[in-house]
Design a protein around this motif. Structure first.
Motif, PDB file in Angstrom:
ATOM      1  N   SER A  53       6.234   3.956   1.565  1.00 33.51           N
ATOM      2  CA  SER A  53       7.621   3.480   1.555  1.00 33.51           C
ATOM      3  C   SER A  53       8.431   4.009   2.730  1.00 33.51           C
ATOM      4  CB  SER A  53       8.292   3.862   0.234  1.00 33.51           C
ATOM      5  OG  SER A  53       7.689   3.155  -0.842  1.00 33.51           O
ATOM      6  N   ALA A  54       8.157   5.243   3.169  1.00 38.20           N
ATOM      7  CA  ALA A  54       8.917   5.800   4.292  1.00 38.20           C
ATOM      8  C   ALA A  54       8.695   4.966   5.554  1.00 38.20           C
ATOM      9  CB  ALA A  54       8.510   7.250   4.536  1.00 38.20           C
ATOM     10  N   TYR A  58       5.082   7.652  12.034  1.00 36.76           N
ATOM     11  CA  TYR A  58       4.843   7.808  10.595  1.00 36.76           C
ATOM     12  C   TYR A  58       3.359   7.980  10.270  1.00 36.76           C
ATOM     13  CZ  TYR A  58       9.704   7.077   9.565  1.00 36.76           C
ATOM     14  OH  TYR A  58      11.076   7.235   9.492  1.00 36.76           O
ATOM     15  N   SER A  59       2.573   8.350  11.256  1.00 38.25           N
ATOM     16  CA  SER A  59       1.158   8.666  11.043  1.00 38.25           C
ATOM     17  C   SER A  59       0.979  10.174  11.219  1.00 38.25           C
ATOM     18  CB  SER A  59       0.280   7.914  12.052  1.00 38.25           C
ATOM     19  OG  SER A  59       0.389   6.519  11.866  1.00 38.25           O
ATOM     20  N   MET A  78       0.822  -1.222   0.000  1.00 38.00           N
ATOM     21  CA  MET A  78       0.000   0.000   0.000  1.00 38.00           C
ATOM     22  C   MET A  78       0.857   1.275   0.000  1.00 38.00           C
ATOM     23  SD  MET A  78      -2.809  -1.231   2.888  1.00 38.00           S
ATOM     24  CE  MET A  78      -3.462   0.410   3.124  1.00 38.00           C
ATOM     25  N   PRO A  79       1.728   1.552  -0.909  1.00 40.85           N
ATOM     26  CA  PRO A  79       2.141   0.727  -2.050  1.00 40.85           C
ATOM     27  C   PRO A  79       3.305  -0.190  -1.734  1.00 40.85           C
ATOM     28  CG  PRO A  79       3.169   2.875  -2.205  1.00 40.85           C
ATOM     29  CD  PRO A  79       2.338   2.900  -0.947  1.00 40.85           C
ATOM     30  N   VAL A  95      11.732  -7.936   7.083  1.00 37.56           N
ATOM     31  CA  VAL A  95      12.268  -8.324   5.777  1.00 37.56           C
ATOM     32  C   VAL A  95      11.208  -8.051   4.712  1.00 37.56           C
ATOM     33  CG1 VAL A  95      13.813 -10.105   6.667  1.00 37.56           C
ATOM     34  CG2 VAL A  95      11.448 -10.712   6.068  1.00 37.56           C
ATOM     35  N   ARG A  96      11.680  -7.878   3.498  1.00 32.37           N
ATOM     36  CA  ARG A  96      10.780  -7.856   2.347  1.00 32.37           C
ATOM     37  C   ARG A  96      10.722  -9.259   1.763  1.00 32.37           C
ATOM     38  NH1 ARG A  96      12.649  -2.416   0.894  1.00 32.37           N
ATOM     39  NH2 ARG A  96      10.857  -1.001   0.760  1.00 32.37           N
TER      40      ARG A  96
END
Length: 266
Positions: free
Chosen positions: A245-246, A169-170, A39-40, A260-261
């Motif tokens: 992404s941030a 990050y909100s 997301m994304p 991890v991705r």
């Protein structure tokens, strides 16, 4: 005596089941948790595991449990006339909430265990779950000196840190309005039609971990504006966090969280 009210009710009152409709449309069935797409972006936050300072790697959790059954230290676990201990394997892992094991134990990062064994942190095509690190286990059971990650819930340390990162990050910080969903399996599989959803502030999300109705962290937690969402599947050892992404980079680079991705589960 009358039953005491759930302490969550004041700050995290129940919300309509319909609040999960956007997740159902995006993710499908939420029986074990609504697993969001990127997301994304997205990353997987891995549950903590621990290793005892003495090692104790020669005997497995199952062998130890069988020895205790033999000497009468513990009683067999019987369900509907079936001796579960006779037909199952004591893996060493748990289901639901988890804490640090206590003195003598240290955190064992997935990456450290992967370096020792030569195995990947998560093998291609797999999810973070019981199938990881097969070479470490003896006939399906972990060494007694390792407490593997819990299943179906974040551990307390990781939950608290993750809430802290999400808060940073909100846009509204701790005042960010959120919703939390607990899947039916966490609640005794008693009601599959009226989904259990609560609404509250991100700054009060710490108390969700101790919900007396469920021995788990929420299956899903998401910002009301859908800017991010997380899912802890009932059958997995990790939590997928989907968002900008941030946020994802912050999780991947956090000193406390191990994330991890997984390109095949992005």
């Amino acid at each position: 005596m009358p039953e005491e009210p759930n302490p969550l009710s004041g700050l995290w009152p129940l919300a309509p089941s319909g609040a999960t409709e956007w997740l159902a449309e995006t993710c499908g069935d939420g029986l074990t948790g609504f697993m969001p797409p990127a997301m994304p972006d997205a990353a997987w936050v891995l549950n903590n595991m621990y290793e005892h300072e003495r090692g104790l790697t020669e005997i497995s959790h199952h062998e130890y449990h069988q020895a205790r059954l033999a000497d009468g230290s513990v009683r067999p676990f019987v369900v509907a006339g079936i001796d579960v201990d006779a037909v199952g394997v004591a893996t060493g892992g748990g289901l639901g909430r988890a804490e640090h094991p206590g003195p003598g134990w240290r955190r064992l990062r997935w990456a450290e265990l992967a370096r020792r064994t030569g195995e990947p942190v998560v093998s291609d095509g797999l999810m973070p779950s019981y199938g990881c690190f097969p070479s470490v286990k003896k006939e399906g059971s972990w060494p007694l000196g390792i407490t593997p990650p819990t299943e179906g819930s974040l551990d307390r340390q990781t939950w608290n840190r993750l809430i802290g990162v999400l808060t940073g990050y909100s846009p509204s910080g701790p005042d960010t309005r959120c919703l939390a969903y607990y899947n039916p399996l966490m609640l005794g599989a008693a009601d599959f039609d009226n989904l259990h959803v609560r609404a509250g502030r991100l700054g009060d999300a710490g108390m969700l971990y101790d919900n007396p109705e469920a021995d788990f962290s929420p299956s899903n937690l998401w910002a009301e504006d859908h800017s991010w969402s997380l899912c802890t599947d009932y059958d997995l050892w990790a939590t997928k966090v989907a968002g900008p992404s941030a946020l994802i980079e912050a999780l991947l680079n956090d000193a406390e969280i191990e994330a991890v991705r997984l390109p095949w589960a992005h």
